[in-house]
Design an enzyme around this catalytic site. Sequence first.
Site, PDB file in Angstrom:
ATOM      1  CD  GLU A 270      -3.135  -0.737   0.505  1.00 26.38           C
ATOM      2  OE1 GLU A 270      -3.227   0.379  -0.035  1.00 26.38           O
ATOM      3  OE2 GLU A 270      -3.994  -1.616   0.383  1.00 26.38           O
ATOM      4  CB  CYS A 304      -1.561   6.929   1.305  1.00 29.09           C
ATOM      5  SG  CYS A 304      -3.033   6.212   2.024  1.00 29.09           S
TER       6      CYS A 304
END
Length: 502
Positions: A270, A304
């Site tokens: 991720e 993110c």
Amino acid sequence: MPATFNYTFDAPCPYKGTTSFNTGIFIDGKFHDGSEKKTIEVFNPSNGKKITDISEGTPADVDTAVAAAHRAFQTSWGLKVPGSERGRLLLRLADLIEKNAEELAAIEALDNGKAYSIALDFDVAQSAAVIRYYGGWADKIQGKTIEVDETKFAYTLHEPIGVVGQIIPWNFPLYMLSWKLGPALATGNTIVLKTSEFTPLSALRVCALINEAGFPPGVVNILSGYGATVGAAIANHMHIEKVAFTGSTLVGRSILKAAANSNLKKATLELGGKSPNIIFDDANLDDAVKWTAFGIMFNHGQCCCAGSRVFVQERIYDKFISAFSAHIKTLKVGNPMDPDTFQGPQVSQIQYDRIMGYIKSGKEEGAKILTGGERHGSEGYFIQPTVFTDVKPDMKIVKEEIFGPVVVIQKFKDEDDIIHMANDTFYGLAAAVFSRDISRALTVANRLQAGTVWVNCYNKLHPQVPFGGYKQSGIGRELGEYALANYTNIKSVQINLAAPAP
Ligand code: NAD
């Protein structure tokens, strides 16, 4: 023996209680010193002062943790324990996180600098929700019966992989922990997890809750330590069968190489993003302004999936930027313990310097600052929410992930124009579209190369909904049913009923 950290929170923090937890590395249900007896200093990002020292894990400690996790997998977890029991323990852990929610939120505010109120309502609440969601899955991990022909049949088993390694970043210390623990434990794996060296404290408190919930020793092992030592030892370990990494694209690349060069462990990544947020001229302007600000400034831009590239359709551009700039100025930056604060300090001096470097480069490359652009206050790592306009596609602030409260706003003409601009990045984590025309919003959503597309909202995450990246934003999906697949091996069993021997 590792020390106990004791701390009393007081005003303006709404939680006026204490916290107390061991600062060691957590292996086999107990706290230990690191094998080299070294420590890591942990700093308060609000003032740059030291909070405490914690034990530093080493590659030798990773070996010890893997051995403990392997023993636990063979004797007291994995296929030895029914899913209903694994689920019961996960549900207890979720309850314990909720029971200690205020204390955990205060620890996050102290250690990471995130606003206490947001840590309570989002980080802690969502961490409990994720653990509970996977607790619900634990007794529903099922294979299929597959028809072959009348002489045979086959079935599949979804078996736990074994010892899994997990590495998490500093931006959501507790929440990222929950994304890793939930699916791995529900499916019966045992864990060796490394926290970020910048924000290890909430996970240390959770170690005691893991014991209190009743997980057998060795099922969850948590090490504080540096990436180059503990992180690399996990990624390279010959007896860890799977690694799940959340962090930067740069380090993600090295994890994949280590997995390939060691035992070809399965890897899910991720990684970072530079996500486009698109505002069409028929959008509800007021809502779009608020969601857009939340999309980039939430968690001080250290997300993110932050909407760090905003695109506004020409006709409403001037109106949008004036409303956006006015709204940004209402966001309260300051002491994270203060219940009204929206934005606290960046996590560390390193991140502060990195973000200020990007702001400097934006100024030098000729972008215009609509608002912000400077340090906030005189101590700690606070940065003003910063909005750049008049940018060019090849500027560093447009291309690279800044991971701070900095956004670039650009104009676009029409659908084809915006699809080209939005997809012009090697990242593909998230995107958003604001429009009242649902067919336009969905057509654009379908053409965007991103693992998540929000329509008329931003940064909404749910335990049930998968999350992950296209392109260089990652491999695999976390959350939802999809995450379970990361943590199981599928075994096909083929049965001969009546087929003659060859
Ligand atoms: P980072 O890559 O520097 O560090 C992440 C973790 O990896 C830390 O625990 C670190 O100690 C460890 N690490 C560092 N070097 C290592 C190495 N050589 N081997 C093994 N482990 C190593 O990232 P960060 O600065 O902690 O976090 C910010 C980044 O994380 C941003 O790029 C952000 O976009 C990304 N992120 C992604 C998601 C997602 O779900 N896609 C979520 C949160 C953060």
